[in-house]
Design a protein around this motif. Structure first.
Motif, PDB file in Angstrom:
ATOM      1  N   LYS A   1       0.809  -1.214   0.000  1.00 51.95           N
ATOM      2  CA  LYS A   1       0.000   0.000   0.000  1.00 51.95           C
ATOM      3  C   LYS A   1       0.850   1.275   0.000  1.00 51.95           C
ATOM      4  CE  LYS A   1      -4.075  -1.934   2.315  1.00 51.95           C
ATOM      5  NZ  LYS A   1      -4.993  -1.806   3.461  1.00 51.95           N
ATOM      6  N   ILE A   2       2.088   1.195   0.486  1.00 49.86           N
ATOM      7  CA  ILE A   2       2.970   2.352   0.571  1.00 49.86           C
ATOM      8  C   ILE A   2       4.139   2.147  -0.393  1.00 49.86           C
ATOM      9  CG2 ILE A   2       4.355   3.814   2.069  1.00 49.86           C
ATOM     10  CD1 ILE A   2       1.446   3.819   2.825  1.00 49.86           C
ATOM     11  N   TYR A   3       4.363   3.123  -1.261  1.00 48.09           N
ATOM     12  CA  TYR A   3       5.449   3.056  -2.233  1.00 48.09           C
ATOM     13  C   TYR A   3       6.392   4.244  -2.054  1.00 48.09           C
ATOM     14  CZ  TYR A   3       3.447  -0.672  -5.166  1.00 48.09           C
ATOM     15  OH  TYR A   3       2.973  -1.867  -5.643  1.00 48.09           O
ATOM     16  N   LEU A   4       7.672   3.998  -2.288  1.00 47.85           N
ATOM     17  CA  LEU A   4       8.660   5.058  -2.366  1.00 47.85           C
ATOM     18  C   LEU A   4       8.989   5.274  -3.839  1.00 47.85           C
ATOM     19  CD1 LEU A   4      10.662   7.037  -1.081  1.00 47.85           C
ATOM     20  CD2 LEU A   4      12.306   5.152  -0.936  1.00 47.85           C
ATOM     21  N   PHE A   5       8.760   6.508  -4.324  1.00 47.33           N
ATOM     22  CA  PHE A   5       8.957   6.835  -5.731  1.00 47.33           C
ATOM     23  C   PHE A   5      10.152   7.767  -5.897  1.00 47.33           C
ATOM     24  CE2 PHE A   5       4.363   6.012  -5.420  1.00 47.33           C
ATOM     25  CZ  PHE A   5       4.212   5.065  -6.422  1.00 47.33           C
ATOM     26  N   GLU A   6      10.675   7.773  -7.113  1.00 47.65           N
ATOM     27  CA  GLU A   6      11.760   8.668  -7.480  1.00 47.65           C
ATOM     28  C   GLU A   6      11.383   9.376  -8.776  1.00 47.65           C
ATOM     29  OE1 GLU A   6      16.293   7.761  -7.224  1.00 47.65           O
ATOM     30  OE2 GLU A   6      15.627   7.152  -9.223  1.00 47.65           O
TER      31      GLU A   6
ATOM     32  N   ILE B   1       8.565  16.738  -8.103  1.00 49.46           N
ATOM     33  CA  ILE B   1       8.274  16.125  -6.817  1.00 49.46           C
ATOM     34  C   ILE B   1       6.929  16.667  -6.347  1.00 49.46           C
ATOM     35  CG2 ILE B   1       9.007  15.802  -4.434  1.00 49.46           C
ATOM     36  CD1 ILE B   1      10.763  14.436  -6.487  1.00 49.46           C
ATOM     37  N   PRO B   2       5.860  15.865  -6.365  1.00 42.77           N
ATOM     38  CA  PRO B   2       4.538  16.365  -5.985  1.00 42.77           C
ATOM     39  C   PRO B   2       4.481  16.748  -4.514  1.00 42.77           C
ATOM     40  CG  PRO B   2       4.492  13.990  -6.273  1.00 42.77           C
ATOM     41  CD  PRO B   2       5.829  14.440  -6.755  1.00 42.77           C
ATOM     42  N   LYS B   3       3.612  17.692  -4.217  1.00 41.03           N
ATOM     43  CA  LYS B   3       3.467  18.196  -2.856  1.00 41.03           C
ATOM     44  C   LYS B   3       2.675  17.202  -2.016  1.00 41.03           C
ATOM     45  CE  LYS B   3       1.989  22.384  -0.395  1.00 41.03           C
ATOM     46  NZ  LYS B   3       1.343  23.700  -0.548  1.00 41.03           N
ATOM     47  N   THR B   4       2.979  17.148  -0.721  1.00 40.13           N
ATOM     48  CA  THR B   4       2.252  16.255   0.169  1.00 40.13           C
ATOM     49  C   THR B   4       0.762  16.624   0.175  1.00 40.13           C
ATOM     50  OG1 THR B   4       2.785  17.701   2.034  1.00 40.13           O
ATOM     51  CG2 THR B   4       4.231  15.824   1.656  1.00 40.13           C
ATOM     52  N   GLY B   5      -0.061  15.592   0.193  1.00 38.22           N
ATOM     53  CA  GLY B   5      -1.505  15.778   0.145  1.00 38.22           C
ATOM     54  C   GLY B   5      -2.073  15.705  -1.251  1.00 38.22           C
ATOM     55  N   ASN B   6      -1.253  15.859  -2.274  1.00 36.06           N
ATOM     56  CA  ASN B   6      -1.731  15.808  -3.651  1.00 36.06           C
ATOM     57  C   ASN B   6      -2.047  14.384  -4.083  1.00 36.06           C
ATOM     58  OD1 ASN B   6      -1.454  18.534  -3.806  1.00 36.06           O
ATOM     59  ND2 ASN B   6      -0.228  18.528  -5.669  1.00 36.06           N
ATOM     60  N   LEU B   7      -2.867  14.283  -5.109  1.00 41.07           N
ATOM     61  CA  LEU B   7      -3.220  12.997  -5.691  1.00 41.07           C
ATOM     62  C   LEU B   7      -2.504  12.831  -7.018  1.00 41.07           C
ATOM     63  CD1 LEU B   7      -7.085  12.990  -5.063  1.00 41.07           C
ATOM     64  CD2 LEU B   7      -5.294  12.013  -3.623  1.00 41.07           C
TER      65      LEU B   7
ATOM     66  N   LYS C   1      16.607  14.402  -2.372  1.00 47.77           N
ATOM     67  CA  LYS C   1      16.798  13.062  -2.925  1.00 47.77           C
ATOM     68  C   LYS C   1      15.944  12.809  -4.156  1.00 47.77           C
ATOM     69  CE  LYS C   1      17.984  10.664   1.387  1.00 47.77           C
ATOM     70  NZ  LYS C   1      17.621   9.541   2.291  1.00 47.77           N
ATOM     71  N   ARG C   2      15.040  13.752  -4.471  1.00 46.20           N
ATOM     72  CA  ARG C   2      14.100  13.590  -5.587  1.00 46.20           C
ATOM     73  C   ARG C   2      13.215  12.370  -5.375  1.00 46.20           C
ATOM     74  NH1 ARG C   2      13.639  18.173  -7.315  1.00 46.20           N
ATOM     75  NH2 ARG C   2      12.626  17.336  -9.180  1.00 46.20           N
ATOM     76  N   GLN C   3      12.703  12.200  -4.149  1.00 45.17           N
ATOM     77  CA  GLN C   3      11.891  11.049  -3.791  1.00 45.17           C
ATOM     78  C   GLN C   3      10.637  11.497  -3.052  1.00 45.17           C
ATOM     79  OE1 GLN C   3      14.425   8.548  -1.410  1.00 45.17           O
ATOM     80  NE2 GLN C   3      15.777   8.019  -3.129  1.00 45.17           N
ATOM     81  N   PHE C   4       9.601  10.671  -3.122  1.00 44.89           N
ATOM     82  CA  PHE C   4       8.400  10.919  -2.343  1.00 44.89           C
ATOM     83  C   PHE C   4       7.707   9.601  -2.050  1.00 44.89           C
ATOM     84  CE2 PHE C   4       7.075  11.077  -6.752  1.00 44.89           C
ATOM     85  CZ  PHE C   4       5.848  10.427  -6.774  1.00 44.89           C
TER      86      PHE C   4
ATOM     87  N   ALA D   1       9.824  20.763   4.253  1.00 45.56           N
ATOM     88  CA  ALA D   1      11.212  20.515   4.595  1.00 45.56           C
ATOM     89  C   ALA D   1      11.586  19.076   4.268  1.00 45.56           C
ATOM     90  CB  ALA D   1      11.434  20.784   6.094  1.00 45.56           C
ATOM     91  N   VAL D   2      12.892  18.855   4.084  1.00 44.23           N
ATOM     92  CA  VAL D   2      13.384  17.527   3.735  1.00 44.23           C
ATOM     93  C   VAL D   2      13.056  16.540   4.846  1.00 44.23           C
ATOM     94  CG1 VAL D   2      15.468  16.184   3.304  1.00 44.23           C
ATOM     95  CG2 VAL D   2      15.226  18.468   2.320  1.00 44.23           C
ATOM     96  N   ASP D   3      12.581  15.370   4.471  1.00 40.66           N
ATOM     97  CA  ASP D   3      12.247  14.324   5.431  1.00 40.66           C
ATOM     98  C   ASP D   3      13.377  13.312   5.448  1.00 40.66           C
ATOM     99  OD1 ASP D   3      11.219  12.174   6.869  1.00 40.66           O
ATOM    100  OD2 ASP D   3       9.167  12.694   6.305  1.00 40.66           O
ATOM    101  N   THR D   4      14.132  13.278   6.529  1.00 34.28           N
ATOM    102  CA  THR D   4      15.291  12.397   6.603  1.00 34.28           C
ATOM    103  C   THR D   4      14.914  10.940   6.790  1.00 34.28           C
ATOM    104  OG1 THR D   4      15.446  12.795   8.992  1.00 34.28           O
ATOM    105  CG2 THR D   4      16.729  14.224   7.543  1.00 34.28           C
ATOM    106  N   GLU D   5      13.634  10.632   6.996  1.00 34.10           N
ATOM    107  CA  GLU D   5      13.233   9.243   7.177  1.00 34.10           C
ATOM    108  C   GLU D   5      13.181   8.489   5.860  1.00 34.10           C
ATOM    109  OE1 GLU D   5       9.565   9.016   9.177  1.00 34.10           O
ATOM    110  OE2 GLU D   5      10.275   9.929  11.021  1.00 34.10           O
ATOM    111  N   LEU D   6      13.153   9.203   4.719  1.00 32.99           N
ATOM    112  CA  LEU D   6      13.069   8.529   3.433  1.00 32.99           C
ATOM    113  C   LEU D   6      14.383   7.820   3.156  1.00 32.99           C
ATOM    114  CD1 LEU D   6      11.213  11.092   1.174  1.00 32.99           C
ATOM    115  CD2 LEU D   6      10.285   9.271   2.593  1.00 32.99           C
TER     116      LEU D   6
END
Length: 353
Positions: free
Chosen positions: A42-47, A52-58, A80-83, A157-162
């Protein structure tokens, strides 16, 4: 295409009936690549090297020009160019996205709302509008969107958890994300399961006994040595596509090294570097155990010979490869491999990606 995208998003957001009037939307297309996914799928990490789409967008992901899956962006990292996206709908026969395969994607920017005078007004993020008549009042409808020309400062802000190498990190995001019931499965969709083995490539280093049956002779000569090979998946679900049973077909290329001594009864030494190309069929019983069958051709190349005898011509030439074996998965991307065939009896260590 844009109209279809608008219909889809309105159905998700408002559960509209067929009789409702559906507005058009503004959207832009860009390319992404899935580089990791959670255990549940259900959860994907994309590059993406483009947007880089904004959080909350579809976003709507296409597979061969057909809608495959829709995601809501829940984290991003512009450096990192990831979301990270949470799947909210599946389409057609797509059960999951392939890792490291590029996909075309649409991101919703804004709704196109009709003005009182019948002109189209685009409602963008923050209440600004574009493509409007200067004499018409501007809409203040806020849509969570992003500009394709945005800079890193325009996003969060950059999310270091990715971390693309950690499936566990995505599993934690999956567990911590509330199940809002967004994901839709209707009667037109199949009940897809998470792919047992999503990886496309396997690198193997093996050791054991290798047979030399050059020129397709009936008997073979066994020698101890080692090999290295690379396998790539070409087709999935060749004969089977079930929840707990899946298969795939690929091709494997490899190089072998061994030496033969005293083959002719004297002080003779033959150094061999055979190379092969095999068709590889994998039968996935679980995420832990996979059975394999292979067949192909091998050429036994002799790199050097010391005090050669009659075997100088007998040990070099083409031969048939055929056999079976198994993979045992003991880590996220690590496997043990066992091969038992006409051409080899070997055990090895594999890494897949």
């Amino acid at each position: 295409m844009i109209l279809l995208f608008g219909l889809f998003f309105l159905a998700i957001a408002h559960n509209a009936s067929a009789a409702d009037t559906l507005p058009e939307i503004d959207a832009h297309r860009f390319d992404i690549k899935a580089i990791q996914k959670s255990t549940s799928g259900k959860i994907y990490l994309f590059e993406s090297n483009q947007v880089i789409p904004k959080t909350g967008n579809l976003i709507l992901v296409y597979d061969h020009e057909k809608p495959a899956m829709a995601f809501r962006v829940i984290k991003n990292d512009t450096n990192k160019r990831q979301f990270v996206g949470k799947r909210i709908r599946r389409y057609d026969q797509t059960g999951e996205l392939s890792i490291n395969q590029p996909y075309s994607t649409l991101e919703k920017i804004a709704d196109v709302l009709p003005s009182p005078q019948g002109e189209s007004t685009t409602a963008t993020t923050g209440g600004n509008s574009a493509n409007t008549d200067s004499n018409q009042p501007q809409s203040n409808t806020a849509i969570s969107g992003t500009n394709p020309n945005q800079t890193p400062s325009d996003t969060q802000a950059v999310d270091t958890e990715l971390d693309s190498s950690s499936k566990e990190a995505l599993d934690k995001i999956d567990e911590s994300t509330e199940d809002s019931g967004e994901e839709e499965d209707n009667n037109l969709e199949v009940d897809e399961s998470t792919r047992i083995d999503p990886w496309n490539n396997i690198l193997t280093v093996s050791a054991g006994y290798f047979a030399n049956s050059s020129n397709f002779v009936g008997s073979s000569i066994l020698s101890n040595g080692f090999s290295a090979s690379f396998a790539h998946t070409l087709f999935r679900d060749v004969f089977i596509n079930k929840k707990n049973l899946q298969d795939s077909l690929g091709i494997e290329f490899g190089l072998i090294h061994y030496s033969r001594t005293y083959q002719d009864g004297g002080n003779d030494i033959y150094t061999m570097f055979p190379f092969f190309a095999d068709a590889l069929y994998l039968f996935h019983l679980s995420q832990t155990l996979t059975l394999l069958a292979y067949t192909g051709l091998q050429y036994n190349y002799m790199s050097s010979a010391s005090n050669p005898g009659a075997s100088l011509s007998l040990l070099q030439g083409p031969q048939l490869n055929i056999g079976a074996g198994m993979f045992y998965n003991f880590g996220p991307q690590w496997m043990l491999r066992l091969d038992l065939g006409w051409d080899r009896i070997t055990g090895g260590l594999c890494i897949k990606w």
